[in-house]
Design a protein around this motif. Structure first.
Motif, short mmCIF file in Angstrom:
data_model
loop_
_atom_site.label_atom_id
_atom_site.label_comp_id
_atom_site.label_asym_id
_atom_site.label_seq_id
_atom_site.Cartn_x
_atom_site.Cartn_y
_atom_site.Cartn_z
N ILE A 4 10.73 -4.91 -6.80
CA ILE A 4 9.00 -5.02 -6.89
C ILE A 4 8.77 -5.81 -5.48
O ILE A 4 9.25 -6.83 -5.60
CB ILE A 4 8.63 -5.92 -8.18
CG1 ILE A 4 9.26 -5.21 -9.53
CG2 ILE A 4 7.33 -6.24 -8.22
CD1 ILE A 4 8.97 -5.60 -10.84
N LYS A 5 7.84 -5.39 -4.95
CA LYS A 5 7.37 -5.96 -3.73
C LYS A 5 5.91 -6.49 -3.63
O LYS A 5 5.07 -5.50 -3.83
CB LYS A 5 7.72 -5.07 -2.50
CG LYS A 5 9.09 -4.80 -2.21
CD LYS A 5 9.18 -3.85 -1.06
CE LYS A 5 10.87 -3.57 -0.76
NZ LYS A 5 11.16 -2.63 0.39
N ASP A 23 1.17 -11.68 -6.08
CA ASP A 23 2.24 -11.37 -5.15
C ASP A 23 3.67 -11.77 -5.49
O ASP A 23 4.27 -12.45 -5.34
CB ASP A 23 1.94 -12.53 -4.00
CG ASP A 23 2.63 -12.36 -2.76
OD1 ASP A 23 3.01 -10.99 -2.39
OD2 ASP A 23 3.07 -13.24 -2.14
N MET A 24 3.92 -10.89 -6.53
CA MET A 24 5.30 -10.80 -7.45
C MET A 24 6.35 -10.30 -6.65
O MET A 24 6.24 -9.08 -6.12
CB MET A 24 5.12 -10.49 -8.78
CG MET A 24 6.60 -10.36 -9.45
SD MET A 24 6.68 -9.81 -11.13
CE MET A 24 6.36 -11.29 -11.78
N ARG A 25 7.65 -10.76 -6.16
CA ARG A 25 8.72 -10.12 -5.56
C ARG A 25 9.96 -10.66 -6.23
O ARG A 25 10.38 -11.64 -6.75
CB ARG A 25 8.68 -10.70 -4.26
CG ARG A 25 7.79 -10.47 -3.31
CD ARG A 25 7.86 -10.94 -1.73
NE ARG A 25 7.79 -12.37 -1.98
CZ ARG A 25 8.52 -13.18 -1.54
NH1 ARG A 25 9.83 -12.87 -1.47
NH2 ARG A 25 8.50 -14.51 -1.59
N LEU A 26 10.56 -9.63 -6.78
CA LEU A 26 11.83 -9.58 -7.62
C LEU A 26 12.57 -8.08 -7.67
O LEU A 26 12.12 -7.23 -7.30
CB LEU A 26 11.49 -10.09 -8.82
CG LEU A 26 10.97 -9.12 -9.96
CD1 LEU A 26 11.93 -7.90 -10.54
CD2 LEU A 26 10.46 -10.06 -11.30
N THR A 27 13.91 -8.23 -7.85
CA THR A 27 14.90 -7.21 -7.66
C THR A 27 15.89 -7.29 -8.95
O THR A 27 16.14 -8.41 -9.22
CB THR A 27 15.82 -7.12 -6.45
OG1 THR A 27 16.50 -8.22 -6.34
CG2 THR A 27 14.88 -6.88 -5.15
N LEU A 28 16.05 -6.00 -9.21
CA LEU A 28 17.01 -5.95 -10.50
C LEU A 28 18.06 -4.97 -10.23
O LEU A 28 17.95 -3.94 -9.96
CB LEU A 28 16.53 -5.39 -11.80
CG LEU A 28 16.98 -5.13 -13.03
CD1 LEU A 28 17.84 -6.52 -13.62
CD2 LEU A 28 16.18 -4.63 -14.32
N GLN A 229 2.04 -16.21 -11.16
CA GLN A 229 3.29 -16.35 -10.18
C GLN A 229 4.80 -16.83 -10.37
O GLN A 229 5.09 -17.43 -11.37
CB GLN A 229 2.69 -17.41 -9.06
CG GLN A 229 1.39 -17.14 -8.32
CD GLN A 229 0.99 -18.38 -7.43
OE1 GLN A 229 1.41 -19.42 -7.54
NE2 GLN A 229 0.66 -17.88 -6.19
N ILE A 230 5.46 -16.30 -9.65
CA ILE A 230 7.05 -16.87 -9.90
C ILE A 230 6.93 -18.26 -9.09
O ILE A 230 6.73 -18.12 -7.91
CB ILE A 230 7.98 -15.73 -9.20
CG1 ILE A 230 7.98 -14.63 -10.19
CG2 ILE A 230 9.28 -16.35 -9.25
CD1 ILE A 230 9.15 -13.54 -9.68
N ILE A 231 7.34 -19.07 -9.80
CA ILE A 231 7.49 -20.34 -9.07
C ILE A 231 8.85 -20.94 -8.98
O ILE A 231 9.19 -21.94 -8.50
CB ILE A 231 6.52 -21.43 -9.97
CG1 ILE A 231 7.25 -21.76 -11.21
CG2 ILE A 231 5.10 -21.28 -9.99
CD1 ILE A 231 6.47 -22.96 -12.09
N GLU A 232 9.74 -20.35 -9.55
CA GLU A 232 11.12 -20.77 -9.58
C GLU A 232 12.12 -19.50 -9.54
O GLU A 232 11.80 -18.72 -10.71
CB GLU A 232 11.54 -21.62 -10.15
CG GLU A 232 13.14 -22.32 -9.79
CD GLU A 232 13.69 -23.50 -10.12
OE1 GLU A 232 14.73 -24.14 -10.21
OE2 GLU A 232 12.82 -24.45 -10.86
#
Length: 613
Positions: A4-5, A23-28, A229-232
């Motif tokens: 996710i970009k 503005d979420m960024r994560l990978t699985l 938002q992702i904060i950590e």
């Protein structure tokens, strides 16, 4: 991988545009468990719906990319999404009762998923469905495959959902609060099942939950969300050993357990801000106990902390860490004094041989064909100013016992035995005597929204009990008492003129507590009062209940399946199974040295927060 970009999701709301994900960024990775945690309203479930392109009609993705093994999901036509949903990304929804079709047999729903996403058809698809039911632990799968969902328990329906998801052989699974509605024993079974199947098939698991203990035992990496938002972002062991963001530290300090007994939980003030507003600074700053002056005007970026760690906090800029700006969690406040009567005091409530039987009606005329013993010979005592916790699995009779004592089952069930409140048998009272006794015993229900009349103002809801049970009070006296009550439970006085839907879940529970307190009872039956609440709101409610007990000497019959809450608040514990009490005693004795095999099994199934050394 699932990538996710810079994802942005908006919804059209009555108050304006809701920026649900920003503005979420994560990978699985395949074979990895990635946990997405945070309070209600922070965007966790909306992330899952965006991944599956199942956003509500008023929602849309306004920016970013969702890539599955390099393929852009957002660029696919709707026809192309049919193979992605279920075939490449499976989803386990939070509530299986609403996710399974009630008019289709379980087997038909499983076969439909198998035939849609694999090459199997007919008898072969049915055989695979039976095999998956067997693998997820459904007894007698050859027979149960033809059952309808209503014939299965909550844990079995969740297992069917897992079987349906895995039978389509996806590469990734999104599990949205998969164990929230389950008892601890069923929860442990479902989590073990997911672990085993992930290991066997190399699945990537996105686990969405607010249960940090479950996360600590399941996840490889953790992302903490707040206000969209992702904060950590951190490996799970590092997150629980040394959380960086003040919000993460506050959440962990808010968890109840035996070590915090006798002290106040570190509750987080305020609530998640509405996502319709424009933010000019840090979104957590109004609730942060270590906010800097610039936090109100400077938007923090997601900063790398070395390795796989990232944190969105101004405390980590300009050498703040080296200067000690981010300190260890603050020590708990001083213990709250409690009313601790001596063992020689007479019990306030003495329940002897309580038996509650419901009629089993059949046929066109609904004649009684038999009886179901929901509570079968239960005895316990509650002393003034103390808390007795009733614990056990769903269906064991906890809530039925509480409702019977509060006289909410008259005309619905046959009640035998005695419930002596200050020496008076509640089951023998009628008319004015019963009305007088109702002033001394009140109840707080599990779901505050369902138990508050949506058409009545808060003032009218609270006043209703006074009008019925204390008619001698005039209007001025009633208003004076209710305004003082609002102050006592932490509500602003102007809240009295508003309606229940205008409040958050925690605020509604405060209203429910105020309603129970309005007639100044001696005993309150608390029926799962914190089960539907976030960790931070739960801490506020538990602190409030303990403060009220210390101030007013109220006794609580606390019905719950949350052992952490029991460790924190209860003086004594009674463990129920199948309508009977199998063990009871002092809280520490029962939970640390259980004698009954069922109690040991129940305690062993409780997920614990694993904090690496």
């Amino acid at each position: 991988m699932l990538d996710i970009k810079n994802l942005k999701v908006e919804l059209d709301g009555e108050a304006g545009i809701v920026r649900a994900i920003d503005d979420m960024r994560l990978t699985l990775q395949r074979g990895e468990t990635f946990a997405l945690v945070g309070e209600s309203g922070c965007g966790k479930s909306m992330t899952a719906l965006a991944l599956m392109r199942l956003l509500p009609e008023n929602g849309r993705v306004v920016g970013g990319d969702i890539l599955i093994d390099g393929e852009d999901v957002l660029a696919l036509p709707e026809s192309g999404m049919r193979s992605v949903r279920g075939g490449r990304i499976g989803m386990i929804f939070q509530e299986p009762s609403t996710s399974l079709n009630p008019v289709m047999r379980v087997g038909d729903q499983l076969v439909e998923a198998i035939e849609t996403h694999t090459q199997l058809r007919g008898v072969a698809a049915r055989e695979k469905a039976i095999d998956w039911l067997r693998r997820v632990g459904i007894p007698e799968p050859e027979r149960r495959i033809d059952d309808y969902p209503f014939r299965m328990s909550g844990g079995q329906k969740q297992r069917v959902m897992i079987a349906m998801t895995l039978a389509a052989e996806p590469d990734y699974i999104v599990a949205d609060e998969p164990t929230t509605a389950l008892d601890v024993t069923i929860q442990a079974q479902v989590l073990d099942l997911l672990r085993d199947l992930q290991r066997e098939h190399g699945l990537g698991l996105l686990l969405i939950t607010h249960d940090l203990a479950v996360v600590s035992g399941m996840a490889h990496r953790v992302a903490l969300m707040y206000a969209g938002q992702i904060i950590e972002l951190a490996p799970a062991d590092e997150f629980f050993r040394a959380p960086r963001h003040p919000y993460a530290q506050a959440l962990l300090r808010a968890l109840p357990d035996a070590s915090r007994r006798g002290t106040q939980l570190s509750a987080i003030p305020g609530t998640v801000p509405p996502l319709t507003m424009s933010f000019s600074g840090c979104r957590f700053a109004p609730r942060c106990d270590r906010a800097l002056p610039q936090c109100a005007s400077t938007v923090p970026a997601l900063l790398s902390q070395g390795g796989a760690r990232e944190v969105r906090c101004l405390l980590y800029t300009d050498g703040a860490v080296a200067q000690g700006a981010v300190a260890a969690p603050q020590p708990a406040p001083a213990p709250t004094p409690r009313n601790t009567p001596s063992a020689q005091d007479q019990p306030l409530l003495d329940v002897k041989g309580l038996r509650v039987r419901f009629p089993i009606r059949k046929g066109l005329l609904q004649r009684t064909q038999g009886w179901f013993d929901a509570v079968d010979g239960v005895s316990y005592q509650v002393r003034a100013g103390q808390t007795l916790a009733l614990v056990g699995e769903s269906g064991c009779g906890k809530t039925t016992s509480g409702k019977a004592i509060v006289q909410l089952l008259r005309g619905q069930a046959t009640i035998e035995g005695q419930a002596l409140l200050a020496g008076q048998n509640l089951f023998a009272l009628e008319g004015d005597a019963l009305r007088a006794a109702r002033r001394d015993i009140q109840i707080i229900f599990q779901d505050p929204f369902a138990s508050l009349n949506p058409r009545m103002r808060v003032f009218d809801i609270l006043e209703e009990g006074l009008l019925s049970l204390q008619p001698d009070l005039d209007a001025a006296a009633r208003r004076t008492r209710l305004e003082a009550l609002a102050d006592q439970v932490g509500l602003r006085r102007d809240a009295l003129e508003r309606y229940p839907h205008e409040f958050s879940g925690g605020q509604r529970q405060r209203i429910a507590i105020a309603r129970a307190l309005a007639v100044r009872p001696k005993l309150i039956v608390c029926d799962e009062p914190t089960s539907a609440l976030d960790v931070s709101v739960q801490a506020q409610i538990l602190n409030l209940l303990k403060d009220l007990q210390a101030e007013l000497g109220i006794a609580y019959l606390f019905i719950t399946h949350n052992i952490g809450v029991v460790e924190y608040i209860a003086d004594r514990v009674a463990v129920m199974r199948g309508g009977r009490i199998v063990e009871q005693g002092d809280c520490a004795d029962v939970l640390q040295r259980p004698q009954d095999a069922y109690t040991r099994r129940l305690i062993d199934a409780v997920p614990r927060l694993h904090t690496p050394a």
